[in-house]
Enzyme design. Sequence first.
Site, PDB file in Angstrom:
ATOM      1  N   ARG A  63      14.562  -6.922   0.868  1.00 27.27           N
ATOM      2  CA  ARG A  63      13.662  -5.760   0.988  1.00 27.27           C
ATOM      3  C   ARG A  63      14.077  -4.957   2.230  1.00 27.27           C
ATOM      4  O   ARG A  63      14.285  -5.559   3.298  1.00 27.27           O
ATOM      5  CB  ARG A  63      12.244  -6.300   1.161  1.00 27.27           C
ATOM      6  CG  ARG A  63      11.216  -5.257   1.545  1.00 27.27           C
ATOM      7  CD  ARG A  63       9.884  -5.907   1.909  1.00 27.27           C
ATOM      8  NE  ARG A  63       9.226  -6.491   0.772  1.00 27.27           N
ATOM      9  CZ  ARG A  63       8.218  -7.373   0.863  1.00 27.27           C
ATOM     10  NH1 ARG A  63       7.782  -7.769   2.041  1.00 27.27           N
ATOM     11  NH2 ARG A  63       7.652  -7.854  -0.222  1.00 27.27           N
ATOM     12  N   TYR A  86       3.029   0.308   3.666  1.00 26.68           N
ATOM     13  CA  TYR A  86       1.828  -0.519   3.455  1.00 26.68           C
ATOM     14  C   TYR A  86       1.191  -0.888   4.790  1.00 26.68           C
ATOM     15  O   TYR A  86       0.009  -0.607   5.030  1.00 26.68           O
ATOM     16  CB  TYR A  86       2.187  -1.798   2.672  1.00 26.68           C
ATOM     17  CG  TYR A  86       1.121  -2.869   2.770  1.00 26.68           C
ATOM     18  CD1 TYR A  86      -0.160  -2.665   2.244  1.00 26.68           C
ATOM     19  CD2 TYR A  86       1.370  -4.087   3.420  1.00 26.68           C
ATOM     20  CE1 TYR A  86      -1.147  -3.640   2.355  1.00 26.68           C
ATOM     21  CE2 TYR A  86       0.383  -5.066   3.525  1.00 26.68           C
ATOM     22  CZ  TYR A  86      -0.869  -4.841   2.994  1.00 26.68           C
ATOM     23  OH  TYR A  86      -1.860  -5.797   3.108  1.00 26.68           O
ATOM     24  N   LYS A 127      -2.485   0.214   6.551  1.00 25.95           N
ATOM     25  CA  LYS A 127      -3.527  -0.740   6.950  1.00 25.95           C
ATOM     26  C   LYS A 127      -3.830  -0.586   8.441  1.00 25.95           C
ATOM     27  O   LYS A 127      -4.989  -0.623   8.858  1.00 25.95           O
ATOM     28  CB  LYS A 127      -3.089  -2.187   6.663  1.00 25.95           C
ATOM     29  CG  LYS A 127      -2.976  -2.544   5.203  1.00 25.95           C
ATOM     30  CD  LYS A 127      -4.294  -2.458   4.448  1.00 25.95           C
ATOM     31  CE  LYS A 127      -5.301  -3.514   4.847  1.00 25.95           C
ATOM     32  NZ  LYS A 127      -6.522  -3.475   3.994  1.00 25.95           N
ATOM     33  N   THR A 136      -4.622  -7.089   7.677  1.00 24.65           N
ATOM     34  CA  THR A 136      -3.482  -8.005   7.566  1.00 24.65           C
ATOM     35  C   THR A 136      -2.788  -8.189   8.918  1.00 24.65           C
ATOM     36  O   THR A 136      -2.829  -7.285   9.768  1.00 24.65           O
ATOM     37  CB  THR A 136      -2.475  -7.425   6.539  1.00 24.65           C
ATOM     38  OG1 THR A 136      -1.214  -8.059   6.693  1.00 24.65           O
ATOM     39  CG2 THR A 136      -2.237  -5.930   6.751  1.00 24.65           C
ATOM     40  N   ASP A 137      -2.098  -9.309   9.073  1.00 27.43           N
ATOM     41  CA  ASP A 137      -1.306  -9.516  10.298  1.00 27.43           C
ATOM     42  C   ASP A 137      -0.086  -8.588  10.329  1.00 27.43           C
ATOM     43  O   ASP A 137       0.560  -8.442  11.365  1.00 27.43           O
ATOM     44  CB  ASP A 137      -0.874 -10.983  10.437  1.00 27.43           C
ATOM     45  CG  ASP A 137      -0.052 -11.508   9.264  1.00 27.43           C
ATOM     46  OD1 ASP A 137       0.146 -10.772   8.279  1.00 27.43           O
ATOM     47  OD2 ASP A 137       0.404 -12.675   9.337  1.00 27.43           O
ATOM     48  N   GLU A 138       0.216  -7.948   9.179  1.00 29.69           N
ATOM     49  CA  GLU A 138       1.419  -7.096   9.126  1.00 29.69           C
ATOM     50  C   GLU A 138       1.283  -5.853  10.010  1.00 29.69           C
ATOM     51  O   GLU A 138       2.281  -5.197  10.302  1.00 29.69           O
ATOM     52  CB  GLU A 138       1.735  -6.713   7.679  1.00 29.69           C
ATOM     53  CG  GLU A 138       2.010  -7.944   6.841  1.00 29.69           C
ATOM     54  CD  GLU A 138       2.558  -7.622   5.457  1.00 29.69           C
ATOM     55  OE1 GLU A 138       3.211  -6.592   5.301  1.00 29.69           O
ATOM     56  OE2 GLU A 138       2.309  -8.430   4.542  1.00 29.69           O
ATOM     57  N   ASN A 154       3.864  -4.407  -0.498  1.00 24.47           N
ATOM     58  CA  ASN A 154       4.900  -3.771   0.309  1.00 24.47           C
ATOM     59  C   ASN A 154       5.994  -3.111  -0.518  1.00 24.47           C
ATOM     60  O   ASN A 154       6.391  -1.976  -0.237  1.00 24.47           O
ATOM     61  CB  ASN A 154       5.570  -4.838   1.175  1.00 24.47           C
ATOM     62  CG  ASN A 154       5.029  -4.819   2.577  1.00 24.47           C
ATOM     63  OD1 ASN A 154       4.933  -3.759   3.187  1.00 24.47           O
ATOM     64  ND2 ASN A 154       4.652  -5.971   3.083  1.00 24.47           N
ATOM     65  N   ILE A 192     -12.961   3.924  -4.366  1.00 26.29           N
ATOM     66  CA  ILE A 192     -13.585   3.986  -3.030  1.00 26.29           C
ATOM     67  C   ILE A 192     -13.429   5.371  -2.397  1.00 26.29           C
ATOM     68  O   ILE A 192     -14.082   5.673  -1.405  1.00 26.29           O
ATOM     69  CB  ILE A 192     -13.039   2.907  -2.059  1.00 26.29           C
ATOM     70  CG1 ILE A 192     -11.519   2.998  -1.906  1.00 26.29           C
ATOM     71  CG2 ILE A 192     -13.471   1.517  -2.501  1.00 26.29           C
ATOM     72  CD1 ILE A 192     -10.960   2.204  -0.738  1.00 26.29           C
TER      73      ILE A 192
HETATM   74  N1  LIG Z   1      -2.398 -10.773  -0.137  1.00 30.92           N
HETATM   75  C1  LIG Z   1      -2.330 -11.172   1.119  1.00 30.92           C
HETATM   76  O1  LIG Z   1      -1.644 -12.142   1.427  1.00 30.92           O
HETATM   77  C2  LIG Z   1      -3.141 -10.469   2.189  1.00 30.92           C
HETATM   78  C3  LIG Z   1      -3.105 -10.960   3.511  1.00 30.92           C
HETATM   79  C4  LIG Z   1      -3.893 -10.344   4.469  1.00 30.92           C
HETATM   80  C5  LIG Z   1      -4.696  -9.285   4.145  1.00 30.92           C
HETATM   81  N2  LIG Z   1      -4.702  -8.802   2.871  1.00 30.92           N
HETATM   82  C6  LIG Z   1      -5.613  -7.678   2.546  1.00 30.92           C
HETATM   83  O2  LIG Z   1      -6.600  -8.185   1.654  1.00 30.92           O
HETATM   84  C7  LIG Z   1      -7.034  -7.166   0.772  1.00 30.92           C
HETATM   85  C8  LIG Z   1      -6.901  -7.625  -0.679  1.00 30.92           C
HETATM   86  O3  LIG Z   1      -5.543  -7.970  -0.931  1.00 30.92           O
HETATM   87  P1  LIG Z   1      -5.112  -8.587  -2.336  1.00 30.92           P
HETATM   88  O4  LIG Z   1      -3.844  -9.314  -2.133  1.00 30.92           O
HETATM   89  O5  LIG Z   1      -6.255  -9.267  -2.945  1.00 30.92           O
HETATM   90  O6  LIG Z   1      -4.802  -7.248  -3.149  1.00 30.92           O
HETATM   91  P2  LIG Z   1      -4.784  -6.944  -4.711  1.00 30.92           P
HETATM   92  O7  LIG Z   1      -3.749  -5.890  -4.873  1.00 30.92           O
HETATM   93  O8  LIG Z   1      -4.680  -8.209  -5.496  1.00 30.92           O
HETATM   94  O9  LIG Z   1      -6.223  -6.342  -5.011  1.00 30.92           O
HETATM   95  C9  LIG Z   1      -6.627  -5.062  -4.599  1.00 30.92           C
HETATM   96  C10 LIG Z   1      -7.849  -4.662  -5.417  1.00 30.92           C
HETATM   97  O10 LIG Z   1      -8.276  -3.363  -4.945  1.00 30.92           O
HETATM   98  C11 LIG Z   1      -8.531  -2.553  -6.073  1.00 30.92           C
HETATM   99  N3  LIG Z   1      -8.324  -1.138  -5.697  1.00 30.92           N
HETATM  100  C12 LIG Z   1      -7.150  -0.546  -5.359  1.00 30.92           C
HETATM  101  N4  LIG Z   1      -7.346   0.745  -5.078  1.00 30.92           N
HETATM  102  C13 LIG Z   1      -8.672   0.980  -5.223  1.00 30.92           C
HETATM  103  C14 LIG Z   1      -9.501   2.117  -5.037  1.00 30.92           C
HETATM  104  N5  LIG Z   1      -8.978   3.305  -4.672  1.00 30.92           N
HETATM  105  N6  LIG Z   1     -10.827   1.994  -5.245  1.00 30.92           N
HETATM  106  C15 LIG Z   1     -11.369   0.804  -5.638  1.00 30.92           C
HETATM  107  N7  LIG Z   1     -10.630  -0.302  -5.828  1.00 30.92           N
HETATM  108  C16 LIG Z   1      -9.299  -0.228  -5.603  1.00 30.92           C
HETATM  109  C17 LIG Z   1      -7.558  -3.015  -7.150  1.00 30.92           C
HETATM  110  O11 LIG Z   1      -7.988  -2.650  -8.451  1.00 30.92           O
HETATM  111  C18 LIG Z   1      -7.565  -4.525  -6.907  1.00 30.92           C
HETATM  112  O12 LIG Z   1      -8.600  -5.140  -7.651  1.00 30.92           O
HETATM  113  C19 LIG Z   1      -6.180  -5.939   1.101  1.00 30.92           C
HETATM  114  O13 LIG Z   1      -6.936  -5.100   1.945  1.00 30.92           O
HETATM  115  C20 LIG Z   1      -4.976  -6.509   1.831  1.00 30.92           C
HETATM  116  O14 LIG Z   1      -4.459  -5.578   2.738  1.00 30.92           O
HETATM  117  C21 LIG Z   1      -3.931  -9.356   1.878  1.00 30.92           C
END
Ligand SMILES: NC(=O)c1ccc[n+]([C@@H]2O[C@H](COP(=O)([O-])OP(=O)(O)OC[C@H]3O[C@@H](n4cnc5c(N)ncnc54)[C@H](O)[C@@H]3O)[C@@H](O)[C@H]2O)c1
Length: 343
Positions: free
Chosen positions: A282, A159, A163, A123-125, A86, A61
């Site tokens: 952590r 992290y 965000k 995220t809520d974080e 994190n 991206i």
């Molecule tokens: N996991 C949770 O509980 C949670 C809760 C709230 C919000 N989020 C947000 O949701 C989103 C997805 O989280 P997740 O848990 O699925 O994460 P994840 O780590 O499982 O997936 C992230 C994806 O982004 C891709 N990626 C990373 N850097 C990239 C780049 N520079 N260009 C293109 N692709 C890239 C990775 O290859 C991966 O497929 C994030 O933005 C996270 O902040 C996650």
Amino acid sequence: MFKNIIVTGGAGFIGSNFVHYVVNNHPEVHLTVLDKLTYAGNKANLAGLPEDRVKLVVGDICDKGLVDSLVKDADAVVHYAAESHNDNSLIDPTPFIQTNIVGTSVLINACRKYNVRFHHISTDEVYGDLPLREDLPGHGEGKGEKFTPDSPYRPSSPYSSSKASSDLLVRAWVRSFGLRATISNCSNNYGPYQHIEKFIPRQITNILSGIRPKLYGTGKNVRDWIHTNDHSRAVWTILTKGKIGETYLIGADGEKNNKEVLEMILEMMGQPKDAYDHVKDRPGHDLRYAIDATKLRTELGWKPEFTDFKTGLKHTIDWYTEHRDWWESQKAAVEAKYAKQGQ
Ligand SMILES: NC(=O)c1ccc[n+]([C@@H]2O[C@H](COP(=O)([O-])OP(=O)(O)OC[C@H]3O[C@@H](n4cnc5c(N)ncnc54)[C@H](O)[C@@H]3O)[C@@H](O)[C@H]2O)c1
């Protein structure tokens, strides 16, 4: 109304669940997944989806030329791509700054240029943490004791601060440049396709591998769990019905502390409730998250379908049990990395 949607990070955990959701529920939509396939991205998460509806572009991206060439033909971008763990951000924050902040700026610049609708997943974080309910008068039932869209930003880790930075960029691009964007801040997700470095899949796959589960500190830290399918439906609702410039909090009233969740997993997998080890906590570990999703429920009519955490957890345990080939090859490396940190 949106026929061509770019899903960044669509080969990761939550992004790929969103891709499955859209394919199954909105037959008119074509999706382009833009994903760098970092250690967290996995092509297998998109296996079996129709090729005429889902195209995977492997790329970054932060690559302005690539992003420009894709965004100019899109109706909307749903932005999931991020460095998301994190613990990794405490070892090396650099990729978090690059992907989460710089990457988001590349995407919103392209969406601004082509006037493309943008939805930012956060995220809520970003709100930091809350006191435990037992430490609050009235046990946390009062006002101000859950996060709302008006809560101040107080991120604790590299992290969550990266965000938070990306959220602020999106807000400024709406105000300064008329970017057609919405933001959602969701609580902790669980469900299929989550990387086994994360809390719930790590415990499940430990038990399946004959390794004792590990609990950080005393395990009193509270997370507000939501099934990832409910998150996907909420994002679709915001994308199609949300008001430009608004922030929506997504949560399903699923507060549980880590110890409770681990004990539930052990019980559901036929193990003694105390068959786990306490490990080093952590640093800066947030105490409690809790979401007030009233705005999303009342203004846009969304409500969660997975209201019983145990049922959702049972589905998740079954998924990891039935998909050993999806995670088994990574297990040793993930545990070796944790072992190095005494966790
Ligand atoms: N996991 C949770 O509980 C949670 C809760 C709230 C919000 N989020 C947000 O949701 C989103 C997805 O989280 P997740 O848990 O699925 O994460 P994840 O780590 O499982 O997936 C992230 C994806 O982004 C891709 N990626 C990373 N850097 C990239 C780049 N520079 N260009 C293109 N692709 C890239 C990775 O290859 C991966 O497929 C994030 O933005 C996270 O902040 C996650």
